[in-house]
Write a protein that holds these residues in place. Structure first.
Motif, short mmCIF file in Angstrom:
data_model
loop_
_atom_site.label_atom_id
_atom_site.label_comp_id
_atom_site.label_asym_id
_atom_site.label_seq_id
_atom_site.Cartn_x
_atom_site.Cartn_y
_atom_site.Cartn_z
N GLN A 225 0.96 -1.14 0.00
CA GLN A 225 -0.01 0.06 -0.02
C GLN A 225 1.01 1.37 -0.06
O GLN A 225 0.55 2.24 -0.76
CB GLN A 225 -0.88 -0.05 1.40
N TRP A 226 1.97 1.34 0.85
CA TRP A 226 2.63 2.66 0.99
C TRP A 226 3.34 2.86 -0.36
O TRP A 226 3.69 3.88 -0.77
CB TRP A 226 3.60 2.30 2.13
N ASN A 227 3.92 1.75 -0.96
CA ASN A 227 4.78 2.04 -2.13
C ASN A 227 4.28 1.97 -3.55
O ASN A 227 4.79 2.26 -4.37
CB ASN A 227 5.92 0.84 -2.50
N SER A 228 2.62 1.92 -3.55
CA SER A 228 2.00 1.66 -4.86
C SER A 228 1.72 3.01 -5.26
O SER A 228 1.49 4.26 -4.73
CB SER A 228 0.61 1.12 -4.61
N PHE A 229 1.94 3.34 -6.57
CA PHE A 229 1.74 4.42 -7.21
C PHE A 229 0.94 4.58 -8.56
O PHE A 229 0.29 5.64 -8.86
CB PHE A 229 3.14 5.37 -7.23
N GLN A 230 1.14 3.18 -9.05
CA GLN A 230 0.16 3.17 -10.42
C GLN A 230 -1.07 3.19 -10.32
O GLN A 230 -1.74 3.78 -11.42
CB GLN A 230 0.57 1.69 -11.14
N ASP A 231 -1.84 2.91 -9.28
CA ASP A 231 -3.27 3.02 -9.27
C ASP A 231 -3.69 4.48 -9.37
O ASP A 231 -4.58 5.06 -9.87
CB ASP A 231 -3.56 2.39 -7.87
N THR A 232 -2.55 5.32 -8.74
CA THR A 232 -3.17 6.79 -8.77
C THR A 232 -2.87 7.43 -10.06
O THR A 232 -3.75 7.98 -10.74
CB THR A 232 -1.98 7.53 -7.78
N LEU A 233 -1.77 6.61 -10.65
CA LEU A 233 -1.49 7.26 -12.06
C LEU A 233 -2.91 6.91 -13.06
O LEU A 233 -3.00 7.65 -13.96
CB LEU A 233 -0.21 6.54 -12.54
N ILE A 234 -3.42 5.82 -12.70
CA ILE A 234 -4.45 5.10 -13.69
C ILE A 234 -5.76 5.59 -13.50
O ILE A 234 -6.76 6.16 -14.25
CB ILE A 234 -4.39 3.59 -13.51
N TYR A 235 -5.99 5.59 -11.93
CA TYR A 235 -7.63 6.02 -11.78
C TYR A 235 -7.73 7.33 -11.11
O TYR A 235 -8.95 7.93 -10.98
CB TYR A 235 -7.83 5.00 -10.53
N ILE A 236 -6.83 8.21 -10.92
CA ILE A 236 -6.92 9.49 -10.09
C ILE A 236 -6.36 10.54 -10.96
O ILE A 236 -5.42 10.74 -11.62
CB ILE A 236 -6.08 9.44 -8.76
N THR A 237 -7.36 11.65 -11.13
CA THR A 237 -6.89 12.84 -11.63
C THR A 237 -7.15 14.07 -10.77
O THR A 237 -6.74 15.25 -10.62
CB THR A 237 -7.95 13.13 -12.95
N ASP A 238 -7.81 13.97 -9.27
CA ASP A 238 -8.08 14.61 -8.36
C ASP A 238 -6.92 14.77 -7.49
O ASP A 238 -6.35 13.88 -6.98
CB ASP A 238 -9.18 14.26 -7.45
N GLN A 239 -6.09 16.10 -7.66
CA GLN A 239 -4.91 16.25 -6.99
C GLN A 239 -5.02 16.18 -5.41
O GLN A 239 -3.96 15.93 -4.95
CB GLN A 239 -4.33 17.74 -7.39
N SER A 240 -6.20 16.35 -4.89
CA SER A 240 -6.16 16.03 -3.46
C SER A 240 -6.06 14.55 -3.05
O SER A 240 -5.94 14.20 -1.95
CB SER A 240 -7.47 16.60 -2.92
N LEU A 241 -6.31 13.60 -3.96
CA LEU A 241 -6.09 12.13 -3.64
C LEU A 241 -4.66 11.67 -4.12
O LEU A 241 -4.67 10.32 -4.21
CB LEU A 241 -7.16 11.43 -4.33
N TYR A 242 -3.58 12.41 -4.52
CA TYR A 242 -2.38 12.13 -4.94
C TYR A 242 -1.94 11.53 -3.55
O TYR A 242 -2.03 11.95 -2.72
CB TYR A 242 -1.69 13.10 -5.44
#
Length: 318
Positions: A225-242
């Protein structure tokens, strides 16, 4: 006479034992070589973290030239104060901590409960559901179908996209199931004789005795969970959820512009600082990397004493 013979036999046994465990020169050399190899391996593993730390607290103009290798040069801590002023970093830290804590707790509970249920012969379709779960380790729908599913479920630009897809992990369920099978079946039978239902058996009998495997699953889940960033890259465009890891990815790609932004955000501090404390792309990368890595470095030793026992008991049946 008898006491004399007993003393003689005891002395002989002690002599045999000391002779049996007497170290030879070859044994001593083997131990020294063993310690040297593992000490070297430990240094190789630890040096990258040490390198990040000494570069983050060294003079920025020196670290930018790559001249900091063994110890800090021009010690200062202004990098950390200035990096915390970068846009979005505090909120990203909160998001990363939130997904790690919530995701780890749910993953541990789900893995433990499913591992327990798959040992219950009364569970309907137990073998089918277990095999159905295991097959997902080898096959997946692919990126586009998964994205469509997440969007249909309303999980895009949603905090729960970080948590729900990771709750059930087949490997963790296998570890928990194997660990439960190693526990005495009489524990459940005794609880059921006293009138406990299946949930009471799980929460009051099995769960408190699964600490080693729960700690092992918690480590796996927390690191993921701590190291994951690809899900942010794929599913998130809201900067408050980065997340913090995604910001690190962005910082590495935009280190030059962020260094200038950090200097501007410093106001008077940036104006009076010399080259040694002015942010550079290298200082941005090193400092943010340290901030991202340190939590896992501190958390892992807390669970280490359970880790080896849990992974062994959860991987070997019987």
């Amino acid at each position: 006479m008898t006491s004399t013979m007993t003393k003689t036999l005891t002395t002989a046994k002690k002599g045999d034992t000391s002779a049996r465990y007497r170290s030879t020169a070859g044994d001593v050399l083997f131990r020294l070589a063993n310690y040297a190899v593992f000490a070297l391996f430990a240094l190789i593993c630890a040096y990258p973290f040490y390198y990040l730390i000494i570069n983050s607290i060294s003079a920025n103009d020196v670290s930018a030239l790559g001249d900091v290798r063994l110890w800090p040069v021009g010690f200062h801590l202004s990098n950390y104060a200035q990096v915390f002023q970068l846009p979005g970093l505090p909120m990203a830290t909160v998001v990363s901590i939130g997904r790690t804590v919530i995701g780890t707790v749910l993953t541990v509970l789900a893995s433990a409960f499913l591992g327990f249920m798959f040992t219950q012969t009364r569970m309907w379709g137990r073998k089918f559901w277990y095999r159905f779960l295991i097959i997902t380790m080898y096959f997946s729908a692919g990126l586009i179908p998964v994205f469509i599913i997440m969007k249909t479920l309303g999980l895009t630009n949603n905090f729960w996209v970080y948590v729900l897809p990771f709750v059930v992990q087949p490997f963790n369920v296998i570890l928990a199931k194997t660990y439960v099978e190693s526990m005495p079946r009489e524990l459940q039978e005794a609880a059921e004789v006293d009138g406990a239902n299946i949930l009471q058996v799980f929460f009051k009998v099995y769960l408190p005795n699964m600490t080693p495997i729960l700690a092992t699953i918690a480590i796996f889940s927390a690191v993921t969970q701590w190291n994951s960033f690809q899900d942010t890259l794929i599913y998130i465009t809201d900067q408050s959820l980065y997340t913090l890891q995604y910001l690190l990815y962005m910082f590495i790609n935009q280190a030059s512009s962020l260094a200038q932004a950090a200097q501007n955000a410093g106001g008077n501090i940036g104006q009076i600082a010399g080259l040694a404390t002015e942010q550079t792309p290298t200082s941005i990368r090193m400092t943010v990397s340290v901030l991202v890595v340190l939590p896992i470095i501190f958390i892992y030793p807390l669970f280490q004493r359970f880790f080896v026992k849990g992974i062994m008991l959860g991987a070997v049946k019987g």
